[in-house]
Design a protein around this motif. Sequence first.
Motif, PDB file in Angstrom:
ATOM      1  N   GLY A   1     -10.867  10.014   1.561  1.00  0.00           N
ATOM      2  CA  GLY A   1     -10.664  11.245   2.329  1.00  0.00           C
ATOM      3  C   GLY A   1      -9.223  11.450   2.730  1.00  0.00           C
ATOM      4  N   ALA A   2      -8.473  10.351   2.844  1.00  0.00           N
ATOM      5  CA  ALA A   2      -7.071  10.441   3.266  1.00  0.00           C
ATOM      6  C   ALA A   2      -6.145  10.839   2.133  1.00  0.00           C
ATOM      7  CB  ALA A   2      -6.624   9.106   3.852  1.00  0.00           C
TER       8      ALA A   2
ATOM      9  N   HIS B   1       0.829  -1.208   0.000  1.00  0.00           N
ATOM     10  CA  HIS B   1       0.000   0.000   0.000  1.00  0.00           C
ATOM     11  C   HIS B   1       0.861   1.256   0.000  1.00  0.00           C
ATOM     12  CE1 HIS B   1      -2.393   3.073   2.486  1.00  0.00           C
ATOM     13  NE2 HIS B   1      -2.988   3.005   1.320  1.00  0.00           N
ATOM     14  N   ILE B   2       0.523   2.169  -0.874  1.00  0.00           N
ATOM     15  CA  ILE B   2       1.145   3.502  -0.905  1.00  0.00           C
ATOM     16  C   ILE B   2       0.024   4.533  -0.830  1.00  0.00           C
ATOM     17  CG2 ILE B   2       2.431   5.172  -2.312  1.00  0.00           C
ATOM     18  CD1 ILE B   2       3.938   2.777  -3.532  1.00  0.00           C
ATOM     19  N   LEU B   3       0.155   5.466   0.097  1.00  0.00           N
ATOM     20  CA  LEU B   3      -0.834   6.538   0.235  1.00  0.00           C
ATOM     21  C   LEU B   3      -0.189   7.870  -0.118  1.00  0.00           C
ATOM     22  CD1 LEU B   3      -3.523   7.817   1.146  1.00  0.00           C
ATOM     23  CD2 LEU B   3      -2.609   7.839   3.474  1.00  0.00           C
ATOM     24  N   ILE B   4      -0.723   8.520  -1.143  1.00  0.00           N
ATOM     25  CA  ILE B   4      -0.331   9.896  -1.461  1.00  0.00           C
ATOM     26  C   ILE B   4      -1.326  10.774  -0.714  1.00  0.00           C
ATOM     27  CG2 ILE B   4       0.082  11.590  -3.284  1.00  0.00           C
ATOM     28  CD1 ILE B   4       1.913   9.086  -3.337  1.00  0.00           C
ATOM     29  N   GLY B   5      -0.886  11.299   0.432  1.00  0.00           N
ATOM     30  CA  GLY B   5      -1.800  11.925   1.380  1.00  0.00           C
ATOM     31  C   GLY B   5      -2.288  13.303   0.979  1.00  0.00           C
ATOM     32  N   LEU B   6      -3.451  13.640   1.538  1.00  0.00           N
ATOM     33  CA  LEU B   6      -4.040  14.963   1.385  1.00  0.00           C
ATOM     34  C   LEU B   6      -4.252  15.580   2.757  1.00  0.00           C
ATOM     35  CD1 LEU B   6      -6.827  14.296  -1.299  1.00  0.00           C
ATOM     36  CD2 LEU B   6      -4.825  15.756  -1.605  1.00  0.00           C
TER      37      LEU B   6
ATOM     38  N   GLU C   1     -10.255   3.421  11.041  1.00  0.00           N
ATOM     39  CA  GLU C   1     -10.376   4.452  12.065  1.00  0.00           C
ATOM     40  C   GLU C   1      -9.038   4.781  12.707  1.00  0.00           C
ATOM     41  OE1 GLU C   1     -12.838   6.348  12.808  1.00  0.00           O
ATOM     42  OE2 GLU C   1     -14.246   5.403  11.431  1.00  0.00           O
ATOM     43  N   SER C   2      -8.137   3.786  12.773  1.00  0.00           N
ATOM     44  CA  SER C   2      -6.820   4.032  13.350  1.00  0.00           C
ATOM     45  C   SER C   2      -6.057   5.050  12.510  1.00  0.00           C
ATOM     46  CB  SER C   2      -6.037   2.718  13.433  1.00  0.00           C
ATOM     47  OG  SER C   2      -4.783   2.924  14.031  1.00  0.00           O
ATOM     48  N   ASP C   3      -6.077   4.871  11.187  1.00  0.00           N
ATOM     49  CA  ASP C   3      -5.410   5.824  10.302  1.00  0.00           C
ATOM     50  C   ASP C   3      -6.032   7.217  10.425  1.00  0.00           C
ATOM     51  OD1 ASP C   3      -3.625   3.967   9.378  1.00  0.00           O
ATOM     52  OD2 ASP C   3      -4.719   3.515   7.541  1.00  0.00           O
ATOM     53  N   ALA C   4      -7.362   7.261  10.499  1.00  0.00           N
ATOM     54  CA  ALA C   4      -8.057   8.549  10.609  1.00  0.00           C
ATOM     55  C   ALA C   4      -7.712   9.234  11.929  1.00  0.00           C
ATOM     56  CB  ALA C   4      -9.565   8.341  10.490  1.00  0.00           C
ATOM     57  N   TRP C   5      -7.690   8.454  13.004  1.00  0.00           N
ATOM     58  CA  TRP C   5      -7.389   9.009  14.339  1.00  0.00           C
ATOM     59  C   TRP C   5      -5.973   9.570  14.389  1.00  0.00           C
ATOM     60  CZ3 TRP C   5      -3.985   6.728  18.104  1.00  0.00           C
ATOM     61  CH2 TRP C   5      -4.000   7.386  19.345  1.00  0.00           C
ATOM     62  N   LEU C   6      -5.010   8.826  13.848  1.00  0.00           N
ATOM     63  CA  LEU C   6      -3.625   9.303  13.829  1.00  0.00           C
ATOM     64  C   LEU C   6      -3.499  10.579  12.997  1.00  0.00           C
ATOM     65  CD1 LEU C   6      -1.707   5.931  13.375  1.00  0.00           C
ATOM     66  CD2 LEU C   6      -1.611   7.416  15.377  1.00  0.00           C
TER      67      LEU C   6
END
Length: 427
Positions: free
Chosen positions: A262-263, A178-183, A408-413
């Motif tokens: 959203g992330a 997994h790779i996340l290009i964050g916003l 939710e863990s990713d969102a919380w962090l």
Amino acid sequence: MKTKILLTLAMAATTFLSLAKPVELDKIAVIVNQGVVLESQIQALVDDVKRNAEQQNQQLPSDTVLRTQAIERLILNSLQMQMAERMGIQVSDPQLDQTISGLAQEQGISLEQLVEALASQGISYDEYREEIRTQMITGEVRRANVRRRIYITPQEVEGLVKLISEQGDSQVEYHLGHILIGLPSQPSTEEIEAERERAGKVIELLNNGSDFAKIAVASSAGSKALDGGDMGWMNINEMPTLFAEAVQGKKAGDLIGPIRSGAGFHILKILDLRGQQTVDVEQVNARHILIKPSVILSDKKAQDMLLDFRAKLIAGEADFATLAKEHSEDTGSALKGGDLGWTEPKVFVPEFSKALATLDKGEYSQPVRSQFGWHLIQLLDRRMQDGSEKLKQDQAYEMLFKRKFAEESDAWLREMRDEAYVEIVSE
């Protein structure tokens, strides 16, 4: 002669001042709310990532990129440790030692062999202990805060039970990268388009043969970035819904994305596939007495108290249910004589489930230390349970919980990071 003596004293003073000159051993690299990240912590984490990559023959990006990722991880660690302090979450030395001994046993080695293995890699055992303590504390902080954000309806459980039944006993498991290009939390149109373009360039690099793990370390804003984006094995019912829909029908080696959430923009790679067979599940019927150390009751006295109970039980001088009702601080089971009912061992904390695994029917454990306190456990019985409706519901609930916990863990962090005061002091 006087001049010579003065000259000698001056030279001695100069030498002394040179020796006494302070040597900079460490410095603050980042200020995080009321805490700090030290330069030594960043370097230690970078060195650890490099060491792991070398063992796995994995390519890594530049030191500058590694440093940036290490700083982000340490910022999140610092925020979680500060929250742990406010919540009063601690891990005692006996609990830490027990966990480390368990980790050594899982690898089939003794504690002494573990210490030797660490030393051969240039890792201090004291530093290793504190890293494990940090992982235990941050894990508990995350569980405590994310659990309250998760709600699973009976309809969701029933729907998943039906899906599992339709899929049959054999389900495919995916090993995902997994790779996340964050916003940012509230991105502008320009920011969205810029990150979309960046995600497209990452896809292009991967399609041209670039190493996925190296790109993940260099570019991902996901929590597994420093692990090369490796999310481990999971079936579609355990992974985030967005991913579950995207991976179906794909094969090993396929790249998927970018997928917008959203992330940010997600890029997935199916590293491998395997079949998952449903097997009988072991359940245990156990009871316990929990004693929590406090200001009044020391850790040693709590342990001795349970040792005394154990001796009396073995001698037939006491009744377990009576002791549990009178002394156990697990309010949920105390009124039932400490009875925990039939359940799978894995639902308990690791120390508790490991102790259960060593017990024969009717046997009492030695006092066991966990994050909750000291336990005296008795195994009442074991059984192998087939795929009953109740078991299917429990499995469905666990899958849903894992999926939502990851989301939710990713969102919380991310929320905690956005709200924090962070100042980079040195680069």
